[in-house]
Write a protein that holds these residues in place. Structure first.
Motif, PDB file in Angstrom:
ATOM      1  N   GLY A 147       0.804  -1.207   0.000  1.00  0.00           N
ATOM      2  CA  GLY A 147       0.000   0.000   0.000  1.00  0.00           C
ATOM      3  C   GLY A 147       0.836   1.254   0.000  1.00  0.00           C
ATOM      4  N   THR A 148       0.159   2.365   0.318  1.00  0.00           N
ATOM      5  CA  THR A 148       0.769   3.695   0.221  1.00  0.00           C
ATOM      6  C   THR A 148       0.291   4.567   1.380  1.00  0.00           C
ATOM      7  OG1 THR A 148       0.696   3.488  -2.196  1.00  0.00           O
ATOM      8  CG2 THR A 148       1.085   5.700  -1.297  1.00  0.00           C
ATOM      9  N   MET A 149       1.166   5.417   1.872  1.00  0.00           N
ATOM     10  CA  MET A 149       0.774   6.436   2.851  1.00  0.00           C
ATOM     11  C   MET A 149       0.255   7.649   2.083  1.00  0.00           C
ATOM     12  SD  MET A 149       1.475   4.922   5.727  1.00  0.00           S
ATOM     13  CE  MET A 149       1.328   6.247   6.940  1.00  0.00           C
ATOM     14  N   VAL A 150      -0.882   8.204   2.535  1.00  0.00           N
ATOM     15  CA  VAL A 150      -1.515   9.320   1.822  1.00  0.00           C
ATOM     16  C   VAL A 150      -1.928  10.407   2.809  1.00  0.00           C
ATOM     17  CG1 VAL A 150      -2.336   7.848  -0.050  1.00  0.00           C
ATOM     18  CG2 VAL A 150      -3.793   8.231   1.951  1.00  0.00           C
ATOM     19  N   GLN A 151      -2.190  11.599   2.282  1.00  0.00           N
ATOM     20  CA  GLN A 151      -2.706  12.683   3.113  1.00  0.00           C
ATOM     21  C   GLN A 151      -4.085  12.304   3.641  1.00  0.00           C
ATOM     22  OE1 GLN A 151      -1.278  15.332   4.145  1.00  0.00           O
ATOM     23  NE2 GLN A 151       0.303  15.995   2.697  1.00  0.00           N
ATOM     24  N   GLY A 152      -4.382  12.756   4.860  1.00  0.00           N
ATOM     25  CA  GLY A 152      -5.687  12.494   5.429  1.00  0.00           C
ATOM     26  C   GLY A 152      -5.604  12.215   6.911  1.00  0.00           C
ATOM     27  N   ALA A 153      -6.773  12.191   7.551  1.00  0.00           N
ATOM     28  CA  ALA A 153      -6.823  11.863   8.968  1.00  0.00           C
ATOM     29  C   ALA A 153      -6.338  10.440   9.174  1.00  0.00           C
ATOM     30  CB  ALA A 153      -8.247  12.019   9.484  1.00  0.00           C
ATOM     31  N   PRO A 154      -5.635  10.170  10.278  1.00  0.00           N
ATOM     32  CA  PRO A 154      -5.116   8.822  10.513  1.00  0.00           C
ATOM     33  C   PRO A 154      -6.209   7.756  10.393  1.00  0.00           C
ATOM     34  CG  PRO A 154      -4.167  10.332  12.094  1.00  0.00           C
ATOM     35  CD  PRO A 154      -5.217  11.115  11.347  1.00  0.00           C
ATOM     36  N   GLY A 155      -5.965   6.785   9.576  1.00  0.00           N
ATOM     37  CA  GLY A 155      -6.919   5.707   9.337  1.00  0.00           C
ATOM     38  C   GLY A 155      -6.423   4.835   8.201  1.00  0.00           C
TER      39      GLY A 155
END
Length: 726
Positions: free
Chosen positions: A714-722
């Motif tokens: 997967g990938t880390m993306v901008q956004g609230a932790p989840g």
């Protein structure tokens, strides 16, 4: 809490042959208090030889032949060591294994079978194989059949030996080749003047059946040598063959000649009427590896099966100070000989008869034997008191045993609430961030990391448990980019006699020391005590050359690399309930016992990293998300799984820690069994690293080249932790 009965004697069963398998089944019905039973076998399963011709012919699947020794050992409360015995010192009462491991025993029993390898024939080792060990032959046969179907091998087979085994296998292979669409060319080579091992009436029926299967017979034919592509006979004739199988007699395992056991001229262990090895009160032997001097019999499975009740009773008698009894094998027995297709010949007292109904009869007998191991005594559910305090039933949860390893750990939410109430570090040299895998300490000019981990036993083998626990504890050091430095041990042993305590401690500490020394660290001490069950732990320190890798630091776009499959908690939970396949359990334990320090070195440039353990993949990924203030997108189909885990999860198997893990780290879009496994607690799980996207593929290739089943998940993306599935 009531302590279990103390262990005082070690019974070691060397080999998983038919006799020992039946002894274990009988032991499961009524274990002997105080006896620790160990089974040594190279594989997690032991094949039943009676169904081998049917498998070769294509009537049975490979797994239909297998006695699952892992399940059987669990039912009997025994530990199983997947290794091969290569030495036995009957004076010192010590067994040497192929791995170099040494086991002491109070009472031992041999049931290691025979081999059909023929080292006296030049070229046999390089260009042929024996019909025994069965599992090796069966695997080679399946591979050969695939090659024939693909046009990569000729359907030419030579079988050396025209006894019952050679005859059955020749017809079985001819039948399978014909069913595969090939024109079989099967040769049966025998030094004698005709078929051997049966009465004249039986030989006549077998000869007709061989002709019907177009098997070419070569009698009075001595083999001079074997070369690639064929057999050369002493008279100069050549038999072309792409597969050559030795079935000419039974040969004892050669390592027995290096022991001080009494042997026949051909290397079989001589036993007295009670199956005790002659001159050695602490060693028994049964099955094909034994020679019954009081009643010599041919090597046949029927005698191994009939000997099992006597061996079981005599082992118990010696362990409890009672008197042994003699084994009296029958003089004759019913031979049921497969004829390739679904028909058979029967012989007893020299009388022979044949027909398809005999194959059906043989099949019922074989299936009945295998059902003894397919249907094992059920593990009793934990008893609950009639009257309980409010909330006790809810807290107890499922009527299943508490899982071992990380499956028995506290939930992430409960642990986080407790830790959040502790005061902040008061020392300036404590540099830890809340929730990181290990404490970071400033020591002089260096940065030291410190962690501790303890596991409730999930295997009865203390050495394997120690190895996996050490690797598990090192995970926190590796995930922070540190080099392991030192460790202290905490060992809780169940009640044992002083002798067994010393043996067990020696196994634990040697195995752990091997792991830590290979990682560059040393064990410098520890603590031991007695408890209700085996529990092992290690406190480990490591040194960082630079800044420690923490959960924080992941960046948008970072790729997530996972170095190991998930699903260990589900498989271990299923194994405790005897619902997992032994092969899957063995493969899992082997993977868990593999260190990951080499993978950690490759990933030292990661922006953030953790090891996946008790909180499951979702829980540990959520920790990265929270610390880095990012969201994660994962692809369920890209996550590697331990073999067997998905099917068990689909069947409803869950670790006891699973509900708490699910509540602590829900995943949007997680569906099916793969979604379930995101919350499966892992023991000695993989490293999870957030790495720069332009480096991910190269790093993954390096990790995989080291032998790790790694993947970009997967990938880390901008956004609230989840976490969400995409």
């Amino acid at each position: 809490m009531q302590m279990p009965h103390p262990l005082t004697r070690d019974l070691v069963l060397i080999g998983g042959g038919h006799t020992h398998a039946l002894v274990l089944r009988k032991w499961a019905m009524a274990p002997l208090a105080g006896a620790r039973v160990t089974v040594i076998n190279p594989a997690a399963t032991a094949p039943y030889s009676g169904m081998l011709p049917g498998h070769i012919a294509g009537h049975y699947a490979r797994e239909d032949l297998d006695i699952d020794l892992v399940r059987l050992a669990r039912a009997a409360g025994a530990r199983i060591i997947l290794d091969r015995a290569v030495g036995l010192d009957a004076v010192q009462q010590r067994i040497t294994l192929g791995s170099g491991r040494i086991l002491d025993y109070d009472l031992a029993s041999l049931d290691i079978g025979i081999t059909a390898e023929m080292p006296a024939i030049p070229g046999f080792a390089d260009h042929a194989l024996g019909a025994k060990p069965l599992d090796t032959y069966a695997a080679r046969w399946r591979a050969f059949l695939v090659k024939v179907q693909a046009g990569q091998a000729n359907p030419q087979v030579a079988v050396i030996g025209a006894g019952v085994a050679g005859v059955e296998l020749a017809m079985a292979m001819s039948h399978a080749l014909a069913q595969a669409g090939a024109t079989p060319q099967v040769h049966l080579v025998e030094a004698a003047a005709g078929l051997t091992g049966t009465a004249p009436a039986t030989r006549a029926r077998l000869s007709r059946a061989l002709r019907d299967h177009h098997v070419t017979l070569h009698f009075g034919a001595s083999v001079a040598r074997i070369a690639a592509g064929g057999v050369q006979l002493a008279d100069g004739r050549q038999i072309e063959a792409d597969l050559i199988v030795g079935a000419a007699g039974a040969f004892a395992h050669r390592w027995l000649r290096d022991t001080d056991l009494p042997l026949t001229e051909d290397g079989f262990v001589i036993v007295d009427p009670d199956l005790r090895v002659r001159g050695h009160e602490k060693v028994f032997a049964a099955g094909d590896c034994a020679h019954m001097a009081h009643a010599p019999r041919p090597k046949a499975g029927v005698f191994a099966v009939r000997a099992a009740p006597v061996l079981h009773d005599n082992l118990r008698a010696v362990l409890s100070g009672q008197t042994t009894r003699a084994f009296h094998p029958q003089r004759d027995y019913l031979k049921l000989i497969s004829l390739g297709d679904r028909s058979a010949v029967a012989e007893k007292f020299g009388i022979a008869f044949s027909g398809r109904w005999l194959w059906r009869w043989k099949d019922r007998i074989d299936q009945s034997f295998m059902d003894k191991f397919r249907i094992l005594p059920a593990m009793p559910a934990p008893a609950r008191p009639a009257v309980q305090a409010l909330g006790a039933a809810e807290a107890a949860g499922h009527d299943q045993p508490l899982c071992g390893g990380c499956g028995s750990k506290l939930g992430a939410d409960a642990l986080h609430r407790v830790l959040s109430r502790l005061p902040a570090p008061q020392r300036a040299d404590v540099l830890s961030l809340p929730g990181d895998d290990a404490a970071v300490l400033a020591t002089g000019g260096a940065r030291q990391v410190m962690t501790t981990d303890h596991l409730r036993a999930f295997t009865q083998d203390p050495a394997l448990m120690a190895r996996i626990t050490a690797i598990h504890a090192l995970g926190d050091i590796w995930s922070m980019g540190a080099t392991p430095q030192a460790a202290t041990a905490t060992v809780i042993l169940p009640p044992m006699s002083p002798t067994l305590q010393a043996r067990t401690m020696a196994e634990v500490m040697q195995a752990a020391s091997d792991v830590f020394r290979a990682a560059g660290a040393d064990i410098v001490g520890g603590h031991s005590t007695t408890g209700a069950e085996l529990t092992l732990g290690f406190t480990v320190t490591g040194l960082c050359e630079g800044v420690a890798i923490t959960h924080a630091g992941a960046r948008p776009g970072d790729r997530l690399i996972l170095t190991r499959p998930i699903g260990s908690g589900t498989i271990l939970a299923a194994e405790m309930q005897m619902r997992a396949e032994g092969r899957d359990v063995a493969a899992l334990l082997a993977r868990m016992a593999q260190p990951q320090g080499d993978a950690a070195k490759v990933l030292r440039g990661a922006h953030a990293m953790t090891d996946v353990t008790g909180f499951g993949l979702a829980g540990h990924l959520m920790a990265l998300c929270r610390a880095s203030d990012l969201a994660a997108e994962i692809r369920l189909g890209d996550i590697p799984l331990h073999h067997g885990a998905e099917a068990l999860a689909a069947a409803g198997l869950r670790s006891t820690a699973w509900p708490a893990n699910l509540a602590a780290a829900p995943v949007t879009g997680a569906i099916g069994a793969r979604g379930v496994l995101l919350h499966d607690p892992q023991t000695a799980g993989g490293l999870l690293a957030a790495v720069a996207p332009d480096q991910a593929s190269a790093l993954l290739a390096q990790v995989r080249a080291l032998g790790h089943e790694a993947a970009i998940i997967g990938t880390m993306v901008q956004g609230a932790p989840g976490i969400r599935c995409v």
